[in-house]
Design a protein around this motif. Structure first.
Motif, mmCIF file in Angstrom:
data_model
loop_
_atom_site.group_PDB
_atom_site.id
_atom_site.type_symbol
_atom_site.label_atom_id
_atom_site.label_comp_id
_atom_site.label_asym_id
_atom_site.label_seq_id
_atom_site.Cartn_x
_atom_site.Cartn_y
_atom_site.Cartn_z
ATOM 1 N N THR A 276 0.972 -1.137 -0.174
ATOM 2 C CA THR A 276 0.032 0.233 0.132
ATOM 3 C C THR A 276 0.913 1.122 -0.005
ATOM 4 O O THR A 276 1.563 1.761 0.928
ATOM 5 N N VAL A 277 0.984 1.879 -1.164
ATOM 6 C CA VAL A 277 1.879 3.175 -1.209
ATOM 7 C C VAL A 277 0.825 4.443 -1.313
ATOM 8 O O VAL A 277 -0.260 4.127 -1.181
ATOM 9 N N MET A 278 1.613 5.556 -1.550
ATOM 10 C CA MET A 278 0.787 6.732 -1.393
ATOM 11 C C MET A 278 -0.482 6.761 -2.443
ATOM 12 O O MET A 278 -1.473 7.186 -2.126
ATOM 13 N N SER A 279 -0.096 6.421 -3.592
ATOM 14 C CA SER A 279 -1.230 6.453 -4.757
ATOM 15 C C SER A 279 -2.368 5.473 -4.389
ATOM 16 O O SER A 279 -3.640 6.145 -4.486
ATOM 17 N N LEU A 280 -2.164 4.307 -3.938
ATOM 18 C CA LEU A 280 -3.128 3.299 -3.392
ATOM 19 C C LEU A 280 -3.817 3.893 -2.164
ATOM 20 O O LEU A 280 -5.308 4.183 -2.077
ATOM 21 N N ASN A 281 -3.115 4.617 -1.142
ATOM 22 C CA ASN A 281 -3.727 5.115 -0.107
ATOM 23 C C ASN A 281 -4.596 6.340 -0.190
ATOM 24 O O ASN A 281 -5.780 6.386 0.281
ATOM 25 N N ILE A 282 -4.075 7.270 -1.320
ATOM 26 C CA ILE A 282 -4.956 8.335 -1.800
ATOM 27 C C ILE A 282 -6.159 7.669 -2.409
ATOM 28 O O ILE A 282 -7.573 8.438 -1.855
ATOM 29 N N VAL A 283 -6.285 6.988 -2.892
ATOM 30 C CA VAL A 283 -7.600 6.556 -3.640
ATOM 31 C C VAL A 283 -8.471 5.809 -2.892
ATOM 32 O O VAL A 283 -9.504 5.874 -2.839
ATOM 33 N N VAL B 4 -13.102 4.862 -0.840
ATOM 34 C CA VAL B 4 -13.505 3.721 -0.154
ATOM 35 C C VAL B 4 -13.729 4.295 1.433
ATOM 36 O O VAL B 4 -15.104 3.930 1.486
ATOM 37 N N LYS B 5 -13.079 5.307 1.729
ATOM 38 C CA LYS B 5 -13.489 5.839 3.079
ATOM 39 C C LYS B 5 -14.415 7.147 2.837
ATOM 40 O O LYS B 5 -14.796 7.743 3.901
ATOM 41 N N TYR B 6 -14.287 7.690 1.608
ATOM 42 C CA TYR B 6 -14.996 8.957 1.328
ATOM 43 C C TYR B 6 -14.701 10.008 2.246
ATOM 44 O O TYR B 6 -15.417 11.066 2.383
ATOM 45 N N GLU B 7 -13.306 10.091 2.295
ATOM 46 C CA GLU B 7 -12.618 11.196 3.275
ATOM 47 C C GLU B 7 -11.944 12.299 2.097
ATOM 48 O O GLU B 7 -10.819 12.087 1.945
ATOM 49 N N THR B 8 -12.947 12.856 1.347
ATOM 50 C CA THR B 8 -12.355 13.690 0.059
ATOM 51 C C THR B 8 -11.106 14.739 0.482
ATOM 52 O O THR B 8 -10.406 14.836 -0.108
ATOM 53 N N SER B 9 -11.513 15.307 1.630
ATOM 54 C CA SER B 9 -10.568 16.582 1.768
ATOM 55 C C SER B 9 -9.059 15.847 2.342
ATOM 56 O O SER B 9 -8.087 16.428 2.052
ATOM 57 N N TYR B 10 -9.097 14.919 3.298
ATOM 58 C CA TYR B 10 -8.097 14.384 3.697
ATOM 59 C C TYR B 10 -7.041 13.760 2.601
ATOM 60 O O TYR B 10 -5.969 13.819 2.445
ATOM 61 N N ALA B 11 -8.031 13.106 1.616
ATOM 62 C CA ALA B 11 -7.274 12.360 0.325
ATOM 63 C C ALA B 11 -6.705 13.498 -0.541
ATOM 64 O O ALA B 11 -5.648 13.428 -1.067
ATOM 65 N N ALA B 12 -7.439 15.031 -0.608
ATOM 66 C CA ALA B 12 -6.638 15.886 -1.385
ATOM 67 C C ALA B 12 -5.406 16.421 -0.495
ATOM 68 O O ALA B 12 -4.532 16.796 -1.402
ATOM 69 N N ALA B 13 -5.492 16.437 0.734
ATOM 70 C CA ALA B 13 -4.573 16.835 1.226
ATOM 71 C C ALA B 13 -3.214 15.986 0.900
ATOM 72 O O ALA B 13 -1.851 16.275 0.758
ATOM 73 N N GLN B 14 -3.261 14.610 0.994
ATOM 74 C CA GLN B 14 -2.547 13.747 0.689
ATOM 75 C C GLN B 14 -1.973 13.740 -0.800
ATOM 76 O O GLN B 14 -0.491 13.740 -0.762
ATOM 77 N N ALA B 15 -2.824 14.098 -1.640
ATOM 78 C CA ALA B 15 -2.239 14.222 -3.003
ATOM 79 C C ALA B 15 -1.531 15.608 -2.970
ATOM 80 O O ALA B 15 -0.581 15.516 -3.849
ATOM 81 N N LEU B 16 -1.844 16.546 -2.349
ATOM 82 C CA LEU B 16 -0.995 17.766 -2.436
ATOM 83 C C LEU B 16 0.448 17.655 -1.635
ATOM 84 O O LEU B 16 1.293 18.203 -2.228
ATOM 85 N N VAL B 17 0.445 16.605 -0.824
ATOM 86 C CA VAL B 17 1.715 16.373 -0.193
ATOM 87 C C VAL B 17 2.617 15.683 -1.294
ATOM 88 O O VAL B 17 3.817 15.832 -1.842
ATOM 89 N N MET B 18 1.922 14.566 -2.208
ATOM 90 C CA MET B 18 2.725 14.061 -3.193
ATOM 91 C C MET B 18 2.954 15.079 -4.463
ATOM 92 O O MET B 18 4.132 15.140 -5.198
#
Length: 302
Positions: free
Chosen positions: A255-262, A267-281
Motif C-alpha cells: 500500500t503506497v501513497m497513490s493507493l492510499n489516496i484512492v 473507499v472511506k469517502y474522506e475527500t478533503s483528507y485525500a486531497a491533502a495527501q495528494a498535495l503532499v505528493m
C-alpha cells in the motif's frame, strides 16, 4: 508611412502567432478541464472538512488540520515510506539495466531489431493483462512455485502473497514493463556518442570499463539526467501496477501513497483528507522537478 517590407513581416508574424495559438488551444482547454480545475479543487478541498456525502451547508474551513492529521498518522506515513522504498529500488534498477542493454545492443548483436521490439513490447502492453500473466506465473500453482517444489523447497515462496517479497517483486515487474522506453532512449543517445573519442581512449590504453566510465557515460549525461527524473516521477505514479497485481496486499505490504489516496477518497469517502495527501505528493514531485531545473546546467550540460 511604414516601410512595405516591415509591414509585410509584421503581418506574417501575426499570422504565424495566430496559427500557433490555434494549435495549442485544444491542449490548453484539455489541460484546464482535466488538470487545472481538478488541481484547484484539490487545493481548496485540502483546507476544508469535506466528505463524499457532506452537504454544502456542513462544509467548514479547517486550515492545516488535514495535513497535520497526515503527518501524525502512522499508516499514512508508512505508505509514504513504502513509496520511497519503491522509488529507491525502481530508479537504480531500471537505469542500470536499460543502460547495459542499450550499450550491448549498440555494440552490435544478432537480431538487433527483434531484440529492440522484444524489450519495447511490454511497455505498450496493457498493465491488467501483464498483471494476470504474472499472477499466474508467481501464484500457488504457477511455474515459480512448481520449480521450488521440484528442487525440494519445503516451504515455497509465493512472492505476491509474501509480506517480505511482495513490494520488491512488484517493483521488478514494473521495471520489466517500463524498461523499453528507457532502453530505446539510451540507445538513441549512445548512437550519437562520438566514436573518435572512444577510439582515442582505446589508443591511450583505456580498457572497456574505463572507456565507458570516462567517455560514454559523460557523453550521455543529459539523457541520464532526464531519464532519472522521469523514472522518479514514474515510480511515484505507481497506482495501476500495484492495484492490478496486489491491490495493496498482502496486508499493507504494497500500500503506497497513490493507493492510499484512492482508498481514502473512494473507499472511506474522506475527500478533503485525500486531497491533502495528494498535495503532499504534488509537493514531492514539484521538488524533484525544481531539482531537475536547477541541476540541469550544473551537471547535464557540462
Amino acid at each position: 508611412m511604414p516601410h512595405p517590407v516591415k509591414a509585410k513581416k509584421s503581418s506574417t508574424a501575426r499570422h504565424e502567432a495566430i496559427q500557433g495559438y490555434l494549435f495549442v488551444t485544444p491542449y490548453l482547454i484539455a489541460f484546464t478541464i482535466f488538470t487545472g480545475i481538478p488541481f484547484v479543487s484539490a487545493f481548496v478541498l485540502s483546507f476544508l472538512d469535506v466528505k463524499f456525502i457532506t452537504r454544502l451547508d456542513d462544509v467548514h474551513f479547517v486550515a492545516f488540520k488535514n495535513f497535520v492529521r497526515f503527518f501524525s498518522n502512522k499508516e499514512a506515513l508508512a505508505a509514504l515510506g513504502r513509496t520511497g522504498l519503491y522509488t529507491l529500488i525502481y530508479v537504480p534498477v531500471i537505469m542500470v539495466l536499460s543502460f547495459i542493454l542499450a550499450y550491448l545492443l549498440n555494440k552490435g548483436v544478432f537480431w538487433a531489431k527483434g531484440i529492440r521490439s522484444m524489450f519495447f513490447l511490454p511497455y505498450v502492453s496493457n498493465m491488467v493483462a501483464v498483471a494476470v500473466v504474472f499472477q499466474l506465473m508467481l501464484g500457488p500453482r504457477g511455474p515459480f512455485y512448481l520449480l521450488q517444489k521440484f528442487f525440494g523447497v519445503e516451504d515455497p515462496i509465493i512472492p505476491l502473497l509474501n509480506q517480505k517479497w511482495a513490494l520488491p517483486v512488484v517493483v521488478l515487474i514494473a521495471v520489466w514493463k517500463g524498461i523499453g522506453l528507457n532502453f530505446l532512449t539510451y540507445l538513441g543517445a549512445l548512437q550519437n556518442v562520438d566514436k573518435s573519442q572512444v577510439e582515442a581512449a582505446e589508443i591511450d590504453g583505456a580498457n572497456k570499463w574505463q572507456q565507458i566510465k570516462n567517455v560514454v557515460i559523460p557523453a550521455v549525461a543529459p539523457t541520464t539526467f532526464f531519464l532519472t527524473i522521469s523514472s522518479i516521477i514514474t515510480s511515484l505514479q505507481n497506482f495501476t501496477v500495484i492495484q492490478s497485481l496486489t491491490d495493496g496486499g498482502p496486508g499493507q505490504a504494497t500500500t503506497v501513497m497513490s493507493l492510499n489516496i484512492v482508498n481514502t477518497a473512494f473507499v472511506k469517502y474522506e475527500t478533503s483528507y485525500a486531497a491533502a495527501q495528494a498535495l503532499v505528493m504534488f509537493a514531492i514531485v514539484m521538488v524533484i522537478t525544481l531539482i531537475q531545473w536547477r541541476g540541469q546546467k550544473k551537471w547535464a550540460d557540462q
